[in-house]
Design an enzyme around this catalytic site. Structure first.
Site, PDB file in Angstrom:
ATOM      1  N   ILE A  19       1.054  -1.123  -0.049  1.00  0.00           N
ATOM      2  CA  ILE A  19       0.136  -0.101   0.139  1.00  0.00           C
ATOM      3  C   ILE A  19       0.987   1.166  -0.162  1.00  0.00           C
ATOM      4  O   ILE A  19       0.651   2.166  -0.677  1.00  0.00           O
ATOM      5  CB  ILE A  19      -0.981  -0.200   1.330  1.00  0.00           C
ATOM      6  N   ASN A  87       1.916   4.518   7.372  1.00  0.00           N
ATOM      7  CA  ASN A  87       1.542   3.655   6.548  1.00  0.00           C
ATOM      8  C   ASN A  87       2.081   2.326   7.373  1.00  0.00           C
ATOM      9  O   ASN A  87       1.684   1.316   7.498  1.00  0.00           O
ATOM     10  CB  ASN A  87       1.705   3.711   5.271  1.00  0.00           C
ATOM     11  N   LYS A 138      -8.968  -2.901   9.667  1.00  0.00           N
ATOM     12  CA  LYS A 138     -10.416  -3.316  10.148  1.00  0.00           C
ATOM     13  C   LYS A 138     -10.287  -4.103  11.499  1.00  0.00           C
ATOM     14  O   LYS A 138     -11.228  -4.393  12.232  1.00  0.00           O
ATOM     15  CB  LYS A 138     -11.325  -4.050   9.297  1.00  0.00           C
ATOM     16  N   GLN A 144      -9.413 -10.110  15.862  1.00  0.00           N
ATOM     17  CA  GLN A 144      -8.966 -11.155  14.741  1.00  0.00           C
ATOM     18  C   GLN A 144      -8.533 -12.459  15.590  1.00  0.00           C
ATOM     19  O   GLN A 144      -8.577 -13.595  15.299  1.00  0.00           O
ATOM     20  CB  GLN A 144      -7.660 -10.624  14.299  1.00  0.00           C
ATOM     21  N   TYR A 150      -1.250  -5.794  17.463  1.00  0.00           N
ATOM     22  CA  TYR A 150      -1.666  -5.070  16.233  1.00  0.00           C
ATOM     23  C   TYR A 150      -3.140  -4.291  16.570  1.00  0.00           C
ATOM     24  O   TYR A 150      -3.109  -3.072  16.151  1.00  0.00           O
ATOM     25  CB  TYR A 150      -1.834  -6.164  15.250  1.00  0.00           C
TER      26      TYR A 150
HETATM   27  P1  NAP Z   1       3.845  -4.553   3.429  1.00  0.00           P
HETATM   28  O1  NAP Z   1       3.149  -5.275   1.945  1.00  0.00           O
HETATM   29  O2  NAP Z   1       4.483  -5.490   4.069  1.00  0.00           O
HETATM   30  O3  NAP Z   1       4.526  -3.261   3.053  1.00  0.00           O
HETATM   31  C1  NAP Z   1       4.849  -2.386   4.232  1.00  0.00           C
HETATM   32  C2  NAP Z   1       6.003  -1.749   3.932  1.00  0.00           C
HETATM   33  O4  NAP Z   1       6.429  -1.121   5.077  1.00  0.00           O
HETATM   34  C3  NAP Z   1       7.293  -2.550   3.674  1.00  0.00           C
HETATM   35  O5  NAP Z   1       8.224  -1.944   2.512  1.00  0.00           O
HETATM   36  C4  NAP Z   1       8.000  -2.706   4.989  1.00  0.00           C
HETATM   37  O6  NAP Z   1       9.363  -3.019   5.117  1.00  0.00           O
HETATM   38  C5  NAP Z   1       7.628  -1.508   5.606  1.00  0.00           C
HETATM   39  N1  NAP Z   1       7.989  -1.616   7.081  1.00  0.00           N
HETATM   40  C6  NAP Z   1       7.247  -2.280   7.913  1.00  0.00           C
HETATM   41  N2  NAP Z   1       7.436  -1.933   9.007  1.00  0.00           N
HETATM   42  C7  NAP Z   1       8.487  -1.111   8.912  1.00  0.00           C
HETATM   43  C8  NAP Z   1       9.402  -0.710  10.061  1.00  0.00           C
HETATM   44  N3  NAP Z   1       9.065  -0.931  11.446  1.00  0.00           N
HETATM   45  N4  NAP Z   1      10.243   0.083   9.896  1.00  0.00           N
HETATM   46  C9  NAP Z   1      10.576   0.554   8.417  1.00  0.00           C
HETATM   47  N5  NAP Z   1       9.927   0.011   7.327  1.00  0.00           N
HETATM   48  C10 NAP Z   1       8.741  -0.845   7.856  1.00  0.00           C
HETATM   49  O7  NAP Z   1       2.328  -4.286   4.062  1.00  0.00           O
HETATM   50  P2  NAP Z   1       1.048  -3.672   3.591  1.00  0.00           P
HETATM   51  O8  NAP Z   1       0.125  -4.882   3.394  1.00  0.00           O
HETATM   52  O9  NAP Z   1       1.150  -2.777   2.221  1.00  0.00           O
HETATM   53  O10 NAP Z   1       0.517  -2.719   5.051  1.00  0.00           O
HETATM   54  C11 NAP Z   1       0.566  -1.484   5.002  1.00  0.00           C
HETATM   55  C12 NAP Z   1      -0.391  -0.870   5.954  1.00  0.00           C
HETATM   56  O11 NAP Z   1      -1.723  -1.402   5.774  1.00  0.00           O
HETATM   57  C13 NAP Z   1       0.203  -1.314   7.488  1.00  0.00           C
HETATM   58  O12 NAP Z   1      -0.101  -0.419   8.225  1.00  0.00           O
HETATM   59  C14 NAP Z   1      -1.230  -2.691   7.602  1.00  0.00           C
HETATM   60  O13 NAP Z   1      -1.083  -2.634   8.954  1.00  0.00           O
HETATM   61  C15 NAP Z   1      -2.016  -2.115   6.952  1.00  0.00           C
HETATM   62  N6  NAP Z   1      -3.287  -2.964   6.667  1.00  0.00           N
HETATM   63  C16 NAP Z   1      -2.937  -3.829   5.408  1.00  0.00           C
HETATM   64  C17 NAP Z   1      -3.824  -4.598   5.100  1.00  0.00           C
HETATM   65  C18 NAP Z   1      -3.924  -5.590   3.907  1.00  0.00           C
HETATM   66  O14 NAP Z   1      -4.659  -6.331   3.566  1.00  0.00           O
HETATM   67  N7  NAP Z   1      -2.789  -5.526   3.148  1.00  0.00           N
HETATM   68  C19 NAP Z   1      -5.039  -5.033   5.826  1.00  0.00           C
HETATM   69  C20 NAP Z   1      -5.243  -3.986   7.220  1.00  0.00           C
HETATM   70  C21 NAP Z   1      -4.199  -3.014   7.255  1.00  0.00           C
HETATM   71  P3  NAP Z   1      10.205  -4.371   4.560  1.00  0.00           P
HETATM   72  O15 NAP Z   1      10.261  -4.221   2.944  1.00  0.00           O
HETATM   73  O16 NAP Z   1      11.399  -4.341   5.078  1.00  0.00           O
HETATM   74  O17 NAP Z   1       9.191  -5.659   5.096  1.00  0.00           O
END
Ligand code: NAP
Length: 267
Positions: A19, A87, A138, A144, A150
């Site tokens: 995202i 994010n 959500k 969950q 989380y």
């Molecule tokens: P993702 O695909 O894992 O991408 C997250 C990015 O953030 C990655 O580049 C990761 O780094 C970086 N990151 C995470 N923690 C970090 C930290 N402590 N320091 C520096 N960089 C960090 O995740 P996503 O699914 O896009 O999720 C993004 C947001 O949406 C999150 O807040 C998540 O909780 C929320 N969300 C997502 C979903 C879903 O269905 N995908 C659902 C509910 C909420 P690395 O590249 O090193 O891993």
């Protein structure tokens, strides 16, 4: 619609994948200058990510120092901040059994850097009458199971969205949250890959999503975040918006193939 983002300065945390990367790419496409604060470099950046318009700040956001340095480097290169997108986060499965130390570490991964980034950016956002977008989940509304850290973090992020919207309204700074439920990202792919039959697991989740029986795309999430970040949404603040194909709130009858499956009492 012209979003009015040309030459605006945006910080996105976790902008290297999923995202966050979608938001970085759309902001660049709309003419903004973008700073990505993330652990590792971006998977694939658009051609618009030229050194004069894109800055990568490498670091772990669990460290407050990373947040402070990111803001300093942003201001050094781009002379201000218009948009902060909090994010980065991970559904790290720290449940009740994991104990207080693991719980605190989960808050560090998922919550404390949202506050730190807003704190260090605040004066610059006030100067630009800018905007903050918090990406939540959500899970804070539905629970969950097995993920206390989380869930608590995401609940607090909703609360802080309203709290900061009130605190910053006199300065003209808007604060909104965008909540995904089931968005297809590398994070999600990794989770399903650990299951015995990832394709079946994906299909089972898709059946539960009322609108289109499919995952939300990264682009759909990014579009809402960038709209809320832009001056086009100039009178929207304190809002918590679900971009989830109706997953979180719609009548559960939507999630079966026919109402008949529910039987006669299904109305
Ligand atoms: P993702 O695909 O894992 O991408 C997250 C990015 O953030 C990655 O580049 C990761 O780094 C970086 N990151 C995470 N923690 C970090 C930290 N402590 N320091 C520096 N960089 C960090 O995740 P996503 O699914 O896009 O999720 C993004 C947001 O949406 C999150 O807040 C998540 O909780 C929320 N969300 C997502 C979903 C879903 O269905 N995908 C659902 C509910 C909420 P690395 O590249 O090193 O891993």
């Amino acid at each position: 619609m012209h979003l009015g983002l040309h030459n605006k300065v945006a910080i996105v945390t976790g902008g290297s994948k999923g995202i966050g990367l979608g938001i970085v790419s759309l902001l660049l496409a709309e003419g903004a200058n973008v700073v990505n604060v993330s652990r590792s470099p971006a998977d694939a950046l658009p051609a618009t990510a030229t050194p004069d318009r894109y800055l990568f700040v490498q670091g772990d956001l669990s460290s407050t120092e990373t947040c402070s340095i990111a803001v300093q480097q942003t201001v050094a290169q781009f002379h201000g901040i218009d948009i902060l997108v909090n994010n980065a986060g991970v559904n790290d499965g720290v449940g009740l059994a994991a104990g207080p130390v693991a719980f605190q570490q989960s808050l560090q991964r998922n919550l404390l850097h949202y506050y730190a980034m807003a704190h260090y950016s605040m004066d610059f956002l006030k100067r630009s009458r800018g905007s903050i977008i918090n990406i939540g989940s959500k899970v804070c509304e539905t629970g969950q199971g097995g993920t206390s850290g989380y869930a608590a973090s995401k609940g607090a992020i909703n609360a802080l969205t309203r709290e900061w919207a009130v605190e910053l309204a006199p300065a003209g700074v808007r604060v909104n949250a965008v909540l995904p439920a089931e968005t297809w990202t590398p994070l999600y792919e990794r989770c399903l890959a650990e299951m015995p039959d990832p394709a079946a697991a994906r299909a089972a989740i898709e059946r539960l999503i009322p609108l289109g029986r499919r995952f939300t795309t990264i682009e759909e999430l990014a579009a809402m975040a960038v709209f809320l970040a832009s001056p086009v949404s100039s009178h929207t603040t304190g809002q918590i918006i679900f971009v989830d194909g109706g997953y979180t709130h719609l009548d559960r009858k939507c999630t079966v193939d026919t109402v008949a499956e529910f039987g006669a009492a299904a109305t």
